[in-house]
Design an enzyme around this catalytic site. Sequence first.
Site, PDB file in Angstrom:
ATOM      1  N   SER A  82       0.792  -1.233   0.000  1.00 52.06           N
ATOM      2  CA  SER A  82       0.000   0.000   0.000  1.00 52.06           C
ATOM      3  C   SER A  82       0.824   1.282   0.000  1.00 52.06           C
ATOM      4  O   SER A  82       0.252   2.365  -0.160  1.00 52.06           O
ATOM      5  CB  SER A  82      -0.967   0.006   1.179  1.00 52.06           C
ATOM      6  OG  SER A  82      -2.076  -0.820   0.902  1.00 52.06           O
ATOM      7  N   SER A 187      -9.860   2.069   1.750  1.00 51.78           N
ATOM      8  CA  SER A 187     -10.413   1.359   0.607  1.00 51.78           C
ATOM      9  C   SER A 187      -9.390   1.149  -0.493  1.00 51.78           C
ATOM     10  O   SER A 187      -8.992   2.100  -1.187  1.00 51.78           O
ATOM     11  CB  SER A 187     -11.613   2.126   0.030  1.00 51.78           C
ATOM     12  OG  SER A 187     -12.107   1.484  -1.127  1.00 51.78           O
ATOM     13  N   GLY A 335       2.505  -0.825   4.136  1.00 52.33           N
ATOM     14  CA  GLY A 335       1.798  -1.761   3.289  1.00 52.33           C
ATOM     15  C   GLY A 335       1.986  -3.189   3.735  1.00 52.33           C
ATOM     16  O   GLY A 335       3.051  -3.553   4.248  1.00 52.33           O
TER      17      GLY A 335
END
Length: 379
Positions: A82, A187, A335
């Site tokens: 991420s 999200s 992440g």
Amino acid sequence: MAVAGLAVTNVASAGAADGRSRPAHDKALQADLEALVADGSLPGALMSVRNRDGRVTNYTAGVGDLRTRSKVPTDGYVRIASSTKMFTAVAILQLADEGKLALDDTVEKFLPGVVRGTGAGAAVDGRTITVRQLLNHTSGMTTEMPLMPRGILPIKDRYFDARELLDAALTQAPTYGPGQDRAWGYSNAGYVLLGLVAQKVAGRPFAEVVTERIINPIGLKETYYPGPGDRDIRSPHPQGYLPARDDAGKPTGDLVDITRFDPSIAGAAGQMIATPSDVNKFLVALQGGRLLKPNRLAEMRQTVSAPGFPEGWRYGLGTIEMKLSCGITAYGHGGDADGFQTRTAITPEGRAVTVAVTNDEVGRGEVLTFFDKALCAKE
């Protein structure tokens, strides 16, 4: 805060290669990194630290491959998961600077008729979702990843098109109900959608947008967006692992090598691969004004409350504001891709830290504590 010409010191897991401590080697950080991997649940760890004076020190601990017992490669490639969101956000903000989009434009302007929820997701509508809301996770897009209900193993070799990911997300309920205020909800689907917006506006595949706008201009030689079908990681790299589970889903105590899989399931939300030192170079370039104008960087760092994140952390536009234990505020991301857990941030004074461990399902609290200490360290 120039990227070029950084001094580099490499530190192996037991210390410097010649048996003597190098000037930039923080013995306390090395010992704490060793402690992270001591029980074997996190097989390996690697970290790159860029000090305020520009000196770079790379650390490793543990083993890079449980089968061969090889060392963790110094500054090896890892899935940054991420942290990809920072790159996606920068690409969007650059397009905004060029007048090709506005952050308060709706998604409908760029993808007419595409974002229409169905079933439980019927309330999701691109006519009411703005680019800014996607960037700071207030769009209402689902927090679930519906195409991997049983984890990565059943789909590890499956390629997913971004539109397929989006269509699956549009069947999921939004984070708020009818008549309710928008609720913050992290999200991945929202960032997949941002990738489609960037692709449409720029007129090029999203991987090319990131490469030509960010990776190449600031000389990131060890950062890339894997192409279709690319399931491997460039060498050198440690192996990534996840806990093995029995038929009932309970951990068996063993670890499964999950280094090789198709990362398209994450798309613009988490597909990228890099070395820790290259991620730090990105942070330095971003903070130093080489990617965004000062007013855009300030906008990127305007935050909203992020329920569920660690205390003192807030979310901006693709970046996380982190209040550290030493009173400093750092900006970065983190992440968790199957097999790899990474955390990265830079302080206002220019100290950048990226740490990665090779199991994303355990030790998250311990990794965050270590990460905080590494950012707060004086040397």
